[in-house]
Design an enzyme around this catalytic site. Structure first.
Site, PDB file in Angstrom:
ATOM      1  N   ASP A  13     -10.920  15.054  20.494  1.00 54.91           N
ATOM      2  CA  ASP A  13     -12.234  15.301  19.344  1.00 54.91           C
ATOM      3  C   ASP A  13     -12.088  16.543  18.941  1.00 54.91           C
ATOM      4  O   ASP A  13     -13.394  16.772  18.423  1.00 54.91           O
ATOM      5  CB  ASP A  13     -13.404  14.703  20.109  1.00 54.91           C
ATOM      6  CG  ASP A  13     -13.243  13.264  20.837  1.00 54.91           C
ATOM      7  OD1 ASP A  13     -12.632  12.870  20.464  1.00 54.91           O
ATOM      8  OD2 ASP A  13     -13.919  12.983  21.921  1.00 54.91           O
ATOM      9  N   GLY A  15     -11.353  17.622  16.177  1.00 55.03           N
ATOM     10  CA  GLY A  15     -10.723  17.487  15.137  1.00 55.03           C
ATOM     11  C   GLY A  15      -9.584  17.637  14.550  1.00 55.03           C
ATOM     12  O   GLY A  15      -8.993  18.972  13.335  1.00 55.03           O
ATOM     13  N   LYS A  16      -8.523  17.375  14.783  1.00 53.25           N
ATOM     14  CA  LYS A  16      -7.352  17.201  15.046  1.00 53.25           C
ATOM     15  C   LYS A  16      -6.919  16.222  13.754  1.00 53.25           C
ATOM     16  O   LYS A  16      -6.264  16.779  12.934  1.00 53.25           O
ATOM     17  CB  LYS A  16      -6.335  16.277  15.452  1.00 53.25           C
ATOM     18  CG  LYS A  16      -6.401  17.636  17.264  1.00 53.25           C
ATOM     19  CD  LYS A  16      -5.431  17.182  18.638  1.00 53.25           C
ATOM     20  CE  LYS A  16      -6.289  15.822  19.067  1.00 53.25           C
ATOM     21  NZ  LYS A  16      -7.305  15.671  19.553  1.00 53.25           N
ATOM     22  N   LYS A  18      -8.341  15.915  10.465  1.00 50.07           N
ATOM     23  CA  LYS A  18      -8.354  16.935   9.307  1.00 50.07           C
ATOM     24  C   LYS A  18      -7.537  18.171   9.010  1.00 50.07           C
ATOM     25  O   LYS A  18      -6.982  17.817   8.311  1.00 50.07           O
ATOM     26  CB  LYS A  18      -9.895  17.687   9.645  1.00 50.07           C
ATOM     27  CG  LYS A  18      -9.833  18.564   7.897  1.00 50.07           C
ATOM     28  CD  LYS A  18     -11.026  19.468   8.231  1.00 50.07           C
ATOM     29  CE  LYS A  18     -10.287  21.007   7.089  1.00 50.07           C
ATOM     30  NZ  LYS A  18     -11.621  21.337   7.052  1.00 50.07           N
ATOM     31  N   ASN A  38      -6.629   4.749  22.050  1.00 51.07           N
ATOM     32  CA  ASN A  38      -7.624   4.933  22.644  1.00 51.07           C
ATOM     33  C   ASN A  38      -8.344   6.334  21.942  1.00 51.07           C
ATOM     34  O   ASN A  38      -8.860   7.177  21.925  1.00 51.07           O
ATOM     35  CB  ASN A  38      -7.713   5.141  23.960  1.00 51.07           C
ATOM     36  CG  ASN A  38      -6.289   6.808  24.784  1.00 51.07           C
ATOM     37  OD1 ASN A  38      -5.167   6.368  23.374  1.00 51.07           O
ATOM     38  ND2 ASN A  38      -6.507   6.919  25.528  1.00 51.07           N
ATOM     39  N   GLY A  40      -8.665   8.721  18.558  1.00 51.83           N
ATOM     40  CA  GLY A  40      -8.766   8.083  17.058  1.00 51.83           C
ATOM     41  C   GLY A  40      -9.364   9.690  16.134  1.00 51.83           C
ATOM     42  O   GLY A  40      -9.686  10.109  16.738  1.00 51.83           O
ATOM     43  N   HIS A  41      -8.398   9.068  14.820  1.00 56.31           N
ATOM     44  CA  HIS A  41      -8.590  10.351  14.220  1.00 56.31           C
ATOM     45  C   HIS A  41      -8.906   9.973  12.932  1.00 56.31           C
ATOM     46  O   HIS A  41      -9.342   8.909  12.189  1.00 56.31           O
ATOM     47  CB  HIS A  41      -7.139  10.819  14.074  1.00 56.31           C
ATOM     48  CG  HIS A  41      -6.551  11.603  14.829  1.00 56.31           C
ATOM     49  ND1 HIS A  41      -4.607  11.727  14.434  1.00 56.31           N
ATOM     50  CD2 HIS A  41      -6.641  12.189  15.991  1.00 56.31           C
ATOM     51  CE1 HIS A  41      -4.622  12.945  15.478  1.00 56.31           C
ATOM     52  NE2 HIS A  41      -6.291  12.684  16.084  1.00 56.31           N
ATOM     53  N   THR A  42      -9.948  10.955  12.260  1.00 57.40           N
ATOM     54  CA  THR A  42     -11.070  10.487  10.778  1.00 57.40           C
ATOM     55  C   THR A  42     -10.367  11.282   9.985  1.00 57.40           C
ATOM     56  O   THR A  42     -10.474  12.735  10.236  1.00 57.40           O
ATOM     57  CB  THR A  42     -12.573  10.946  10.615  1.00 57.40           C
ATOM     58  OG1 THR A  42     -12.279   9.440  12.352  1.00 57.40           O
ATOM     59  CG2 THR A  42     -13.013  10.159   9.976  1.00 57.40           C
ATOM     60  N   THR A 299     -14.172   8.638  17.439  1.00 57.11           N
ATOM     61  CA  THR A 299     -13.583   6.970  16.068  1.00 57.11           C
ATOM     62  C   THR A 299     -13.451   6.059  16.621  1.00 57.11           C
ATOM     63  O   THR A 299     -14.048   4.891  16.149  1.00 57.11           O
ATOM     64  CB  THR A 299     -13.322   8.202  15.672  1.00 57.11           C
ATOM     65  OG1 THR A 299     -13.077   9.622  15.468  1.00 57.11           O
ATOM     66  CG2 THR A 299     -12.004   7.022  14.481  1.00 57.11           C
ATOM     67  N   THR A 301     -14.427   4.529  19.922  1.00 55.61           N
ATOM     68  CA  THR A 301     -15.454   4.190  21.004  1.00 55.61           C
ATOM     69  C   THR A 301     -16.982   3.833  20.636  1.00 55.61           C
ATOM     70  O   THR A 301     -17.896   3.329  21.076  1.00 55.61           O
ATOM     71  CB  THR A 301     -15.594   4.670  22.281  1.00 55.61           C
ATOM     72  OG1 THR A 301     -15.629   5.723  22.137  1.00 55.61           O
ATOM     73  CG2 THR A 301     -13.883   4.307  22.968  1.00 55.61           C
ATOM     74  N   LYS A 331     -15.311  22.862  13.089  1.00 53.58           N
ATOM     75  CA  LYS A 331     -16.494  23.053  12.959  1.00 53.58           C
ATOM     76  C   LYS A 331     -17.063  24.044  13.071  1.00 53.58           C
ATOM     77  O   LYS A 331     -18.169  24.060  13.961  1.00 53.58           O
ATOM     78  CB  LYS A 331     -16.983  21.856  14.396  1.00 53.58           C
ATOM     79  CG  LYS A 331     -16.101  20.440  13.547  1.00 53.58           C
ATOM     80  CD  LYS A 331     -16.706  19.602  13.681  1.00 53.58           C
ATOM     81  CE  LYS A 331     -17.042  18.168  14.202  1.00 53.58           C
ATOM     82  NZ  LYS A 331     -17.489  16.785  14.514  1.00 53.58           N
TER      83      LYS A 331
END
Length: 430
Positions: A13, A15-16, A18, A38, A40-42, A299, A301, A331
């Site tokens: 988590d 920020g990979k 972006k 499992n 998640g990347h946004t 992202t 869960t 961040k």
């Protein structure tokens, strides 16, 4: 031009998504090499939000080849659902721009069911998994009974493979008070989806070799983070794969000589999802503020992430075990407005000072952080794209982190927007 491996240097988590998206615009090939859905990347691209779990981040960029490597475990139904969802957002996906290793092990319904049963034990003991069957699928792979993508093309022998798998799983299910799984029914489900999966199946090691020979730029996209690595993380509260950069070679079929630059994505503070030790965790208003300002929810869960101060000891350890060349600090803007900041520079355990995270779970849970305090900044770092745009205290914070972790900062991310990056060293030109 260098090939680049992107990994997380904390508990995931970081920020990979972006950063991988930013790099994928410069890459020709993007490869997922471990984990499953499992992770998640946004991505935020021109105002559109894409949420990916299995698909490599390069898929949203035209003209790129995306690859799911043999080190991934693939839930074929989740893959088809995700592909359909992303296609609805206007993304073109076909065997022309997406390949799946024919050696990739499959996640089946029995795996996610077993995962859920284990996480809901009566004694309350849990690892904190996403209950998506990742661990049980890796167990079957190592035990040499997994169903792989290539098995879907072998209708004659698929039933025999499934029966062999269920010889183990049905014994487990009976012992756990669950009904047995019917081999014929499971085989039929696999045969139904096989025509949708097999067009993407490929000897990706060969495709990647050809890309390397053609001097194309390859981006290896990791999932989770170093402290969730099955060997080097906070065991047993870890994922079921190797998350460090060395896995990029094994999980894709390329030799380690192809890995030229390792970029460790590193959050300017620390977060963790699920169970396990967290030395710098903040259960106070500051921790709550970090979570709210950083939108710290998973992202995949939606679970709220635990938040704490930056742990330089842990990140330095991740840099050493992962061979990280440079870090992308993400961040930074979440820290805007805090009067003071703390950085963990060591631990106390049984009266001794440690400069590493001990291996044992009990010791990891009992370490006390040793902090250095630095002044915060009142100005805004959000959207900054050059050092001149940062408050002086923010620059000092970044530079001090470099000193403590023994690794240069190659990039600083100052917002979720793709172009809000301060670049000191382009990994592809390293």
């Amino acid at each position: 031009m260098a090939n680049v491996v992107v990994v997380g240097s904390q508990w995931g988590d970081e920020g990979k998504g972006k950063i991988v998206d930013w790099l994928s615009n410069r890459a020709d090939v993007v490869v997922r090499f471990q984990g499953g859905h499992n992770a998640g990347h946004t991505l935020v691209v021109d105002g559109t939000v894409y949420k990916l779990s299995l698909l490599p981040s390069g898929i949203v960029r035209g003209g790129k080849l995306s690859v799911i490597g043999n080190g991934v475990v693939l839930d074929p139904w989740a893959f088809l659902d995700e592909m359909a969802r992303i296609k609805k957002q206007g993304v073109k996906i076909s065997p022309e721009n997406l390949l799946i290793s024919e050696s990739t092990a499959l996640i089946l319904p029995i795996h996610s069911e077993l995962d859920g049963i284990r996480e809901n034990r009566i004694d309350g003991v849990k690892i904190g998994t996403t209950k998506r069957g990742i661990g049980p699928a890796y167990e079957d792979k190592v035990a040499r009974r997994a169903i792989r993508v290539c098995d879907l093309a072998d209708e004659e022998h698929l039933l025999a493979r499934v029966k062999n798998l269920l010889h183990h799983h049905n014994a487990l299910r009976v012992g756990l008070g669950q009904p047995e799984t019917d081999a014929n029914e499971l085989t039929q489900k696999l045969l139904e989806i096989a025509p949708k999966i097999l067009p993407f199946a490929s000897p990706v090691w060969h495709a990647l070799h050809e890309a390397k020979q053609a001097e194309k730029r390859i981006l290896f996209e990791g999932a989770q983070g170093a402290m969730l690595d099955i060997d080097h993380g906070t065991y047993p509260f870890v994922t079921s794969s190797n998350t460090i950069a060395g896995q990029a070679a094994a999980g894709s079929g390329m030799g380690p000589g192809a890995l030229n630059f390792v970029l460790g994505i590193t959050k300017a503070y620390t977060t963790r999802v699920g169970e396990g030790p967290f030395p710098t965790e903040l259960n106070d208003s500051i921790g709550q503020r970090l979570g709210e300002r950083g939108h710290e929810f998973g992202t995949v869960t939606g679970r709220q992430r635990r938040c704490g101060w930056f742990d330089a000891v842990m990140v330095r350890q991740a840099i050493i075990t992962g061979g990280i060349t440079g870090i992308a600090l993400t961040k930074l803007d979440v820290l805007d407005g805090l009067a003071e900041l703390k950085i963990c520079v060591g631990y106390k355990l049984d009266g001794k000072i440690l400069r590493r995270l001990p291996a044992g779970a009990a010791n990891q849970a009992n370490v006390e952080p040793i902090y250095e305090t630095m002044p915060g900044w009142q100005g805004s770092t959000r959207g900054a794209r050059s050092w001149a745009d940062l408050p002086a205290e923010a620059v000092k914070y970044v530079r001090h982190i470099e000193e403590l972790i023994g690794c240069p900062v190659s990039m600083v991310s100052t917002s979720p927007e793709r172009e809000d990056v301060i670049l000191m060293r382009d990994p592809f030109k390293a």
